[in-house]
Design a protein around this motif. Sequence first.
Motif, PDB file in Angstrom:
ATOM      1  N   SER A  69       0.812  -1.225   0.000  1.00 38.34           N
ATOM      2  CA  SER A  69       0.000   0.000   0.000  1.00 38.34           C
ATOM      3  C   SER A  69       0.843   1.272   0.000  1.00 38.34           C
ATOM      4  O   SER A  69       0.294   2.374  -0.172  1.00 38.34           O
ATOM      5  CB  SER A  69      -0.933   0.005   1.214  1.00 38.34           C
ATOM      6  OG  SER A  69      -1.792  -1.119   1.195  1.00 38.34           O
ATOM      7  N   LEU A  70       2.164   1.149   0.212  1.00 40.62           N
ATOM      8  CA  LEU A  70       3.032   2.333   0.193  1.00 40.62           C
ATOM      9  C   LEU A  70       3.103   2.904  -1.218  1.00 40.62           C
ATOM     10  O   LEU A  70       3.264   2.165  -2.188  1.00 40.62           O
ATOM     11  CB  LEU A  70       4.438   1.967   0.681  1.00 40.62           C
ATOM     12  CG  LEU A  70       4.578   1.549   2.148  1.00 40.62           C
ATOM     13  CD1 LEU A  70       6.024   1.158   2.443  1.00 40.62           C
ATOM     14  CD2 LEU A  70       4.135   2.680   3.079  1.00 40.62           C
ATOM     15  N   ARG A  71       3.012   4.208  -1.339  1.00 42.04           N
ATOM     16  CA  ARG A  71       3.003   4.841  -2.658  1.00 42.04           C
ATOM     17  C   ARG A  71       4.382   5.334  -3.096  1.00 42.04           C
ATOM     18  O   ARG A  71       4.512   5.981  -4.137  1.00 42.04           O
ATOM     19  CB  ARG A  71       2.013   6.010  -2.654  1.00 42.04           C
ATOM     20  CG  ARG A  71       0.567   5.548  -2.440  1.00 42.04           C
ATOM     21  CD  ARG A  71      -0.404   6.712  -2.497  1.00 42.04           C
ATOM     22  NE  ARG A  71      -1.791   6.279  -2.359  1.00 42.04           N
ATOM     23  CZ  ARG A  71      -2.830   7.086  -2.375  1.00 42.04           C
ATOM     24  NH1 ARG A  71      -2.643   8.407  -2.524  1.00 42.04           N
ATOM     25  NH2 ARG A  71      -4.053   6.610  -2.232  1.00 42.04           N
ATOM     26  N   ALA A  72       5.384   5.042  -2.317  1.00 38.79           N
ATOM     27  CA  ALA A  72       6.741   5.491  -2.641  1.00 38.79           C
ATOM     28  C   ALA A  72       7.207   4.907  -3.971  1.00 38.79           C
ATOM     29  O   ALA A  72       6.976   3.732  -4.261  1.00 38.79           O
ATOM     30  CB  ALA A  72       7.688   5.078  -1.528  1.00 38.79           C
ATOM     31  N   ARG A  73       7.878   5.719  -4.771  1.00 40.41           N
ATOM     32  CA  ARG A  73       8.411   5.265  -6.052  1.00 40.41           C
ATOM     33  C   ARG A  73       9.921   5.054  -6.011  1.00 40.41           C
ATOM     34  O   ARG A  73      10.454   4.221  -6.727  1.00 40.41           O
ATOM     35  CB  ARG A  73       8.060   6.267  -7.151  1.00 40.41           C
ATOM     36  CG  ARG A  73       6.564   6.351  -7.440  1.00 40.41           C
ATOM     37  CD  ARG A  73       6.285   7.270  -8.614  1.00 40.41           C
ATOM     38  NE  ARG A  73       4.857   7.315  -8.941  1.00 40.41           N
ATOM     39  CZ  ARG A  73       4.355   7.996  -9.945  1.00 40.41           C
ATOM     40  NH1 ARG A  73       5.169   8.737 -10.732  1.00 40.41           N
ATOM     41  NH2 ARG A  73       3.052   7.992 -10.169  1.00 40.41           N
ATOM     42  N   LYS A  74      10.601   5.822  -5.154  1.00 43.84           N
ATOM     43  CA  LYS A  74      12.047   5.669  -5.011  1.00 43.84           C
ATOM     44  C   LYS A  74      12.351   4.655  -3.918  1.00 43.84           C
ATOM     45  O   LYS A  74      11.636   4.574  -2.913  1.00 43.84           O
ATOM     46  CB  LYS A  74      12.696   7.013  -4.673  1.00 43.84           C
ATOM     47  CG  LYS A  74      12.564   8.051  -5.784  1.00 43.84           C
ATOM     48  CD  LYS A  74      13.256   9.341  -5.388  1.00 43.84           C
ATOM     49  CE  LYS A  74      13.166  10.383  -6.500  1.00 43.84           C
ATOM     50  NZ  LYS A  74      13.833  11.649  -6.100  1.00 43.84           N
ATOM     51  N   PHE A  75      13.452   3.914  -4.103  1.00 44.01           N
ATOM     52  CA  PHE A  75      13.776   2.865  -3.140  1.00 44.01           C
ATOM     53  C   PHE A  75      13.965   3.425  -1.738  1.00 44.01           C
ATOM     54  O   PHE A  75      13.466   2.847  -0.766  1.00 44.01           O
ATOM     55  CB  PHE A  75      15.039   2.111  -3.560  1.00 44.01           C
ATOM     56  CG  PHE A  75      15.462   1.106  -2.520  1.00 44.01           C
ATOM     57  CD1 PHE A  75      14.849  -0.134  -2.429  1.00 44.01           C
ATOM     58  CD2 PHE A  75      16.452   1.418  -1.588  1.00 44.01           C
ATOM     59  CE1 PHE A  75      15.211  -1.050  -1.455  1.00 44.01           C
ATOM     60  CE2 PHE A  75      16.824   0.516  -0.606  1.00 44.01           C
ATOM     61  CZ  PHE A  75      16.199  -0.725  -0.535  1.00 44.01           C
ATOM     62  N   ASP A  76      14.685   4.528  -1.602  1.00 42.84           N
ATOM     63  CA  ASP A  76      14.963   5.070  -0.273  1.00 42.84           C
ATOM     64  C   ASP A  76      13.674   5.394   0.479  1.00 42.84           C
ATOM     65  O   ASP A  76      13.569   5.141   1.682  1.00 42.84           O
ATOM     66  CB  ASP A  76      15.838   6.317  -0.377  1.00 42.84           C
ATOM     67  CG  ASP A  76      17.276   5.984  -0.776  1.00 42.84           C
ATOM     68  OD1 ASP A  76      17.627   4.788  -0.710  1.00 42.84           O
ATOM     69  OD2 ASP A  76      18.021   6.911  -1.135  1.00 42.84           O
ATOM     70  N   ASP A  77      12.699   5.950  -0.224  1.00 49.12           N
ATOM     71  CA  ASP A  77      11.421   6.276   0.405  1.00 49.12           C
ATOM     72  C   ASP A  77      10.674   4.990   0.784  1.00 49.12           C
ATOM     73  O   ASP A  77      10.065   4.907   1.859  1.00 49.12           O
ATOM     74  CB  ASP A  77      10.563   7.129  -0.530  1.00 49.12           C
ATOM     75  CG  ASP A  77      11.176   8.501  -0.796  1.00 49.12           C
ATOM     76  OD1 ASP A  77      11.925   8.986   0.072  1.00 49.12           O
ATOM     77  OD2 ASP A  77      10.911   9.071  -1.878  1.00 49.12           O
ATOM     78  N   PHE A  78      10.715   4.028  -0.118  1.00 50.39           N
ATOM     79  CA  PHE A  78      10.050   2.748   0.150  1.00 50.39           C
ATOM     80  C   PHE A  78      10.689   2.046   1.353  1.00 50.39           C
ATOM     81  O   PHE A  78       9.996   1.554   2.248  1.00 50.39           O
ATOM     82  CB  PHE A  78      10.131   1.848  -1.084  1.00 50.39           C
ATOM     83  CG  PHE A  78       9.542   0.482  -0.873  1.00 50.39           C
ATOM     84  CD1 PHE A  78       8.170   0.296  -0.881  1.00 50.39           C
ATOM     85  CD2 PHE A  78      10.370  -0.608  -0.662  1.00 50.39           C
ATOM     86  CE1 PHE A  78       7.620  -0.974  -0.681  1.00 50.39           C
ATOM     87  CE2 PHE A  78       9.837  -1.873  -0.459  1.00 50.39           C
ATOM     88  CZ  PHE A  78       8.456  -2.054  -0.470  1.00 50.39           C
ATOM     89  N   TYR A  79      12.015   2.035   1.374  1.00 51.92           N
ATOM     90  CA  TYR A  79      12.720   1.351   2.464  1.00 51.92           C
ATOM     91  C   TYR A  79      12.467   2.044   3.805  1.00 51.92           C
ATOM     92  O   TYR A  79      12.344   1.388   4.844  1.00 51.92           O
ATOM     93  CB  TYR A  79      14.214   1.306   2.159  1.00 51.92           C
ATOM     94  CG  TYR A  79      15.016   0.543   3.195  1.00 51.92           C
ATOM     95  CD1 TYR A  79      14.750  -0.799   3.465  1.00 51.92           C
ATOM     96  CD2 TYR A  79      16.037   1.161   3.905  1.00 51.92           C
ATOM     97  CE1 TYR A  79      15.488  -1.503   4.409  1.00 51.92           C
ATOM     98  CE2 TYR A  79      16.773   0.479   4.852  1.00 51.92           C
ATOM     99  CZ  TYR A  79      16.492  -0.848   5.103  1.00 51.92           C
ATOM    100  OH  TYR A  79      17.221  -1.537   6.050  1.00 51.92           O
ATOM    101  N   LYS A  80      12.373   3.356   3.801  1.00 48.26           N
ATOM    102  CA  LYS A  80      12.062   4.084   5.029  1.00 48.26           C
ATOM    103  C   LYS A  80      10.703   3.640   5.577  1.00 48.26           C
ATOM    104  O   LYS A  80      10.541   3.408   6.784  1.00 48.26           O
ATOM    105  CB  LYS A  80      12.056   5.589   4.755  1.00 48.26           C
ATOM    106  CG  LYS A  80      11.759   6.437   5.981  1.00 48.26           C
ATOM    107  CD  LYS A  80      11.768   7.926   5.641  1.00 48.26           C
ATOM    108  CE  LYS A  80      11.434   8.776   6.865  1.00 48.26           C
ATOM    109  NZ  LYS A  80      11.421  10.230   6.528  1.00 48.26           N
ATOM    110  N   GLY A  81       9.726   3.493   4.689  1.00 47.33           N
ATOM    111  CA  GLY A  81       8.409   3.015   5.103  1.00 47.33           C
ATOM    112  C   GLY A  81       8.463   1.588   5.603  1.00 47.33           C
ATOM    113  O   GLY A  81       7.793   1.237   6.590  1.00 47.33           O
TER     114      GLY A  81
END
Length: 368
Positions: free
Chosen positions: A72-84
């Motif tokens: 459900s995370l909308r992050a597109r960049k890996f760093d943002d996704f990994y933070k979530g």
Amino acid sequence: MGQLFTDLQAVRLDVEANAVIILDQTSLPGEKVYLSLSTKEAVWDAIHRLKVRGAPAIGITAAYGIYVCCKSLRARKFDDFYKGFVEIRDYFESSRPTAVNLSAALERMERCVLRNRELPVSRIKRQMLREALAIRDEDAASCHRIGVYALSLLRPGMGILTHCNAGHLAVSEYGTALAPVYLGQQQGYNFKVYADETRPLLQGARLTAYELRYAGVDITLICDNMASVVMRKGWVQAVIVGCDRIAMNGDTANKVGTSGLAIMARHYGIPFYVLGPTSTIDRRCPDGNAIVIEERGSEEVTDMWYARRMAPDDVKVYNPAFDVTPANLITAIVTERGIARAPYNETFERWFGEEEKDSAETGSKTEE
């Protein structure tokens, strides 16, 4: 003969609905209620409040849960996704501290994410799904092998005493401590099982008695303080329990009351077997002194299951969820890798070495 025990599914993944489906074990044995978990708060609550319980089932729920939440995370960049991802991982890890499978499953899901960091986030999510499903499938295969090894230690017609619930409801299939019981049932061993009620949460009364009776096993429920009586009468020839964490020296953490059974079993000359997957062995934990024991609320002792409070309002309550059984009271520890006897650390190190070798060979073949 009872119904198929596999009709009861403790946890599964609904990919289309993007939700973890659990059998609410706090509603058993009165009602069979399935809950749909699609938020991190719902997953955390289900683990913390024992709606799903049993170390392997908790690990599977965490793996499914972090996939569902990360999808459900909308992050597109890996760093943002990994933070979530890290935020959800840390939140899940705070739900229950003792069972190592929870942190082990989350660590494995994190390795999957980091291993695929160069891929688009959408493909990382697909890899997470594969990893979560693999954790579940490997647990099912592991439980079956544990059952096969443990059954080799038992004889037809034996009386078996168990504590808490380490059966089908606590894992993906079969269980750990109850895996040899189910395999024996299929092969006509006709075990007579005695289940401690397991105060204060009554996992033995509500869950073990429920699932074994459901499957047609000869099951007798006893209060925790009756264990010595059935041992003295000669009705018990083996004690079989699960575990939530195993230290490298063979000390094991399991539902509170387990260590007392080990002491009694030693007194009566009854073998005491601990059954669990190698994922329950904590390489970072040298002995039982390093195991963090979860303490739970006083209401579980004074109020839960009663129509009215059964203790004075101002009484102090100590409610540890687990205790540690010393390795010298354990006859053998049975895992999917085989049967370990003291000194346990030597066998554990060999198993981990074999596991790392198998993993390296699998990775090499995949690269080819």
